[in-house]
Design an enzyme around this catalytic site. Structure first.
Site, mmCIF file in Angstrom:
data_model
loop_
_atom_site.group_PDB
_atom_site.id
_atom_site.type_symbol
_atom_site.label_atom_id
_atom_site.label_comp_id
_atom_site.label_asym_id
_atom_site.label_seq_id
_atom_site.Cartn_x
_atom_site.Cartn_y
_atom_site.Cartn_z
ATOM 1 N N ASP A 141 0.776 -1.145 0.000
ATOM 2 C CA ASP A 141 0.061 0.124 -0.034
ATOM 3 C C ASP A 141 1.016 1.104 0.147
ATOM 4 O O ASP A 141 1.419 1.324 1.079
ATOM 5 C CB ASP A 141 -0.713 -0.299 1.205
ATOM 6 C CG ASP A 141 -1.817 1.232 1.203
ATOM 7 O OD1 ASP A 141 -1.738 2.288 0.327
ATOM 8 O OD2 ASP A 141 -2.759 1.170 2.252
ATOM 9 N N HIS A 142 0.910 1.685 -1.058
ATOM 10 C CA HIS A 142 1.938 2.895 -1.353
ATOM 11 C C HIS A 142 1.572 4.038 -0.261
ATOM 12 O O HIS A 142 2.311 5.022 -0.193
ATOM 13 C CB HIS A 142 1.812 3.496 -2.611
ATOM 14 C CG HIS A 142 3.264 4.096 -3.175
ATOM 15 N ND1 HIS A 142 3.965 4.509 -2.400
ATOM 16 C CD2 HIS A 142 3.782 3.840 -4.608
ATOM 17 C CE1 HIS A 142 5.190 4.960 -3.290
ATOM 18 N NE2 HIS A 142 5.095 4.382 -4.305
ATOM 19 N N ARG A 143 0.342 3.978 0.265
ATOM 20 C CA ARG A 143 0.022 5.080 1.349
ATOM 21 C C ARG A 143 0.906 5.019 2.647
ATOM 22 O O ARG A 143 0.990 5.982 3.222
ATOM 23 C CB ARG A 143 -1.521 5.163 1.464
ATOM 24 C CG ARG A 143 -2.354 5.331 0.347
ATOM 25 C CD ARG A 143 -3.794 5.228 0.649
ATOM 26 N NE ARG A 143 -4.119 3.986 1.243
ATOM 27 C CZ ARG A 143 -5.235 3.499 1.851
ATOM 28 N NH1 ARG A 143 -6.390 4.388 1.447
ATOM 29 N NH2 ARG A 143 -5.627 2.259 1.981
#
Lengths: 410, 325
Positions: free
Chosen positions: A382-384
């Site tokens: 999850d790039h967040r």
């Protein structure tokens, strides 16, 4: 020498295409590789490239027309070249142009074999609302039968077509004998609640979670060796490769808390416990039983717990608390011979590790070609929560542990 | 809530506004001693005296002109025309003067006049006394055209019309004067330019004004028994027209029937239909239908007269046409 441009087969399943737009007009100079037109297939809108250079002498299909694969679309040749014979060969009427220029415009040349069909762009009687609904739903009005006055297509006809997309087509154009009737083409079943849950959760993940993927190849020689040597040591329970991978992942997570995290309502949660979910395939879908505090458990403990959870998962005997609340997930399709794949994150976890098969590969060892065991691991993130470098460090740690599996035992 | 008649509602509106603002006065044929040709101004002469309730000679052009002049001079006249058929005689004052003075004088003068009286057909009054001429007045920029269908609307709209600084054409329906309906005791206003949903429905929108609202409502009730759900919208003011309410309904039902007593050619329904197809084209599932008065001078003969006016049956048929039934 004039050449005929045909409607190409742009996908395996394509049977017909819509000529959306001519990028070049009659009389235009064409070079090889120029984009002649835009074509809509069953999959996508594509650009139609010219394979021959010359001048676009004649356009045979109007914009918006839907024609079968192989239909002549245009003729490219030398300016002034006589293409009457060629056109006649294609069955395209050619004399009308000289008689009455407007007649040509009013009546676009129909490609051969299409006479019996209604063509997009031909006048179809439909209420404005029906037109709008059809446009929005991607329904071809020409295929519908209207229930309004003089066959006018109205809202209810489009709605019927949307809810039963194939049926109205059958009504106006009887299917060839060889084509299965819609009822035989598929069976519609109510998905199980579990299937629905998977569907909901996966789309909940893939749409809002910006996924990215990293893959490494791991030298598994020592893992294979290790497993061979401890295979029978745990007594009643067999230690699987997956158990070893779980342990490695758990230890790596301990060092990389950002991978053991969640993005929830604008905040990042770094989980204090390392609870690893393991994707288990069931007939109806899949479920992820959780090994709690995985980093603190021995391989034997993990193996025993995994065996128990898997058995009960197959029998649908898991309690909710046993398959919820994981902080990271491992999905292993190695046993199916899958060498590499990318998994969808189980939200709100920050990552999932997709484990491919351990396979014998030609490898370079001490500058010599040798045979070694290799497995490919793909991490979805999850790039967040994490960036590439963080994720790469974590993945390298997993690799390091697997390549030195004795460290899993201490 | 009190049940009062349409004519009492109009009377209350005028009385209340004359009490509130001493610049307001009423003039017209028979409004005073005779208490109004249709008894709308009953008791007003006794209450306000001859200076504020003024009987005029039979001279429409003259007394409407006096009203325009009084409005220009700062008063707020209510001019009653015995019927809108006779107001044709005053058309020059209405169309050439009342409607245009504010514009022609660059806003330096205004004409706060209300011209009111009955319109439409009654019972066998024949061709020159049975006309629905709202399209004529609505055609003219500068005029507002109001046509209430219930006692409640009549009172609230007339009070707004009297307070409006522009000339307002206030067309009452001759056959509605005796109609009773609920009107609250307390003061209320209905703004000009706001339509009213008289009945909610799903399948077809019927737009009707004035007397035709009741024809539409009866048709809707009968159609409901057949399982057809009709929404009835009363624009209440023809100009300004509350198109938003119309469009909202059309977007819901996708089908429209417009009912009006007036003649079909260039009638107000034609304007409604134009606006609907312009703004709701992609929401229409059938052509807009109109039910209008017959395109003839009104017959005196009772049966022919009945045949020339939209009735429940014709509205029902039109509703079924737009449903392709």
């Amino acid at each position: 020498m004039a050449v005929v441009v045909q409607m190409p087969r742009l996908s395996d399943t394509m049977e017909e295409g819509v000529l959306l737009k001519w990028r070049l007009g009659e009389g235009a100079k064409v070079e090889v590789g120029d984009i002649l037109a835009e074509v809509e297939t069953d999959k996508a809108n594509m650009e139609l490239e010219a394979f021959d250079g010359g001048t676009l002498l004649k356009v045979l299909v109007q914009e918006g027309q839907r024609v079968p694969v192989g239909t002549p679309l245009a003729i490219i040749g030398e300016p002034g070249e006589d293409i009457e014979a060629l056109l006649a060969g294609l069955g395209v009427p050619t004399v009308r142009r000289r008689v009455e220029p407007t007649a040509v415009e009013a009546e676009p040349a129909k490609p051969p074999g299409l006479e019996a069909q209604r063509v997009v762009g031909e006048r179809v009687k439909a209420s404005p609302l029906a037109r709008r609904l059809a446009r929005e739903a991607g329904v071809d009005l020409a295929q519908l039968k209207g229930s309004g006055p003089e066959g006018r297509i109205r809202k209810r006809d489009v709605e019927a077509a949307i809810s039963a997309p194939r049926a109205p087509e059958e009504a106006v154009r009887p299917a060839p004998e060889t084509q299965a009737r819609p009822a035989e083409r598929y069976e519609e079943i109510e998905p199980s609640l579990m299937r629905l849950a998977v569907a909901r959760r996966m789309s909940m993940s893939k749409a809002p979670v910006p996924h990215f993927y990293l893959t490494v190849e791991v030298d598994m020689d020592k893992v294979v060796e290790l497993r061979e040597s401890i295979k029978d040591m745990a007594g009643d329970v067999k230690i699987t490769y997956n158990d070893i991978i779980l342990k490695a992942v758990a230890l790596a997570l301990r060092q990389h808390p950002w991978m053991n995290a969640s993005y929830v309502e604008g905040k990042i949660r770094l989980h204090k416990q390392i609870d690893i979910g393991v994707a288990v395939a069931l007939e109806e879908g899949l479920i992820t039983p959780v090994i709690r505090n995985c980093d603190g458990k021995s391989l034997g403990q993990i193996a025993r717990e995994m065996q128990d959870l898997t058995d009960r998962a197959q029998n649908r005997k898991l309690k909710p608390e046993e398959y919820t609340g994981a902080t990271f997930t491992v999905s292993n399709l190695g046993m199916y011979g899958i060498e590499e794949f990318s998994a969808i994150i189980n939200p709100p976890e920050a990552g999932i590790l997709a484990v491919g098969a351990i396979a014998k590969k030609p490898v370079v060892r001490d500058d010599q070609l040798a045979i070694g065991y290799r497995a490919r691991l793909t991490l979805s993130c999850d790039h967040r929560v994490v960036d590439g470098a963080t994720a790469a460090r974590f993945l390298n740690e997993v690799r390091r542990l697997l390549e030195n599996p004795l460290s899993l035992m201490v | 809530m009190a049940q009062i008649s349409y004519r009492e509602a109009l009377n209350q509106a005028m009385t209340e506004e004359m009490e509130r603002d001493e610049r307001v006065f009423l003039m017209g044929e028979e409004v005073g001693f005779y208490q109004g040709a249709y008894k709308v101004s009953q008791g007003m002469l006794q209450r306000f005296g001859e200076k504020r309730v003024i009987d005029t000679p039979i001279a429409e052009l003259g007394f409407v002109g006096v009203g325009v002049g009084a409005a220009l001079a700062g008063l707020r006249p209510i001019v009653e025309v015995m019927t809108w058929n006779f107001a044709i005689l005053a058309a020059d004052q209405i169309v050439n003067h009342a409607a245009k003075i504010r514009y022609m004088f660059g806003g330096q003068a205004k004409v706060p006049i209300v011209i009111r009286g009955p319109g439409g057909a009654a019972h066998q009054l024949a061709a020159t006394h049975s006309q629905s001429l709202e399209a004529w007045w609505a055609h003219v920029p500068g005029l507002k055209v109001v046509m209430p269908s219930t006692p409640y609307d009549a009172k609230g709209l007339l009070k707004s019309a009297i307070r409006d600084d522009n000339p307002v054409i206030f067309i009452e329906a001759e056959l509605l004067y005796g109609m009773k309906g609920e009107v609250p005791e307390e003061e209320y206003l209905i703004p000009l330019g706001v339509a009213d949903v008289k009945r909610e429905g799903e399948d077809v929108t019927v737009i009707a004004h004035s007397k035709m609202v009741h024809v539409a409502l009866r048709a809707a009730a009968e159609l409901a028994e057949e399982g057809i759900s009709v929404e009835v919208i009363d624009p209440r003011t023809i100009r300004p027209l509350d198109t938003e309410t119309l469009f909202r309904s059309v977007r819901k039902t996708n089908r429209v029937v417009i009912v009006e007593e007036g003649w079909p050619f260039a009638g107000v329904g034609a304007e409604f239909a134009y606006r609907i197809q312009r703004e709701c084209f992609d929401d229409l599932d059938a052509p807009v239908e109109r039910v209008t008065g017959a395109d003839v001078p009104m017959p005196y003969n009772k049966n022919l007269e009945r045949a020339a006016i939209p009735d429940v049956e014709r509205v029902k048929k039109a509703v079924k046409r737009v449903l392709y039934l």
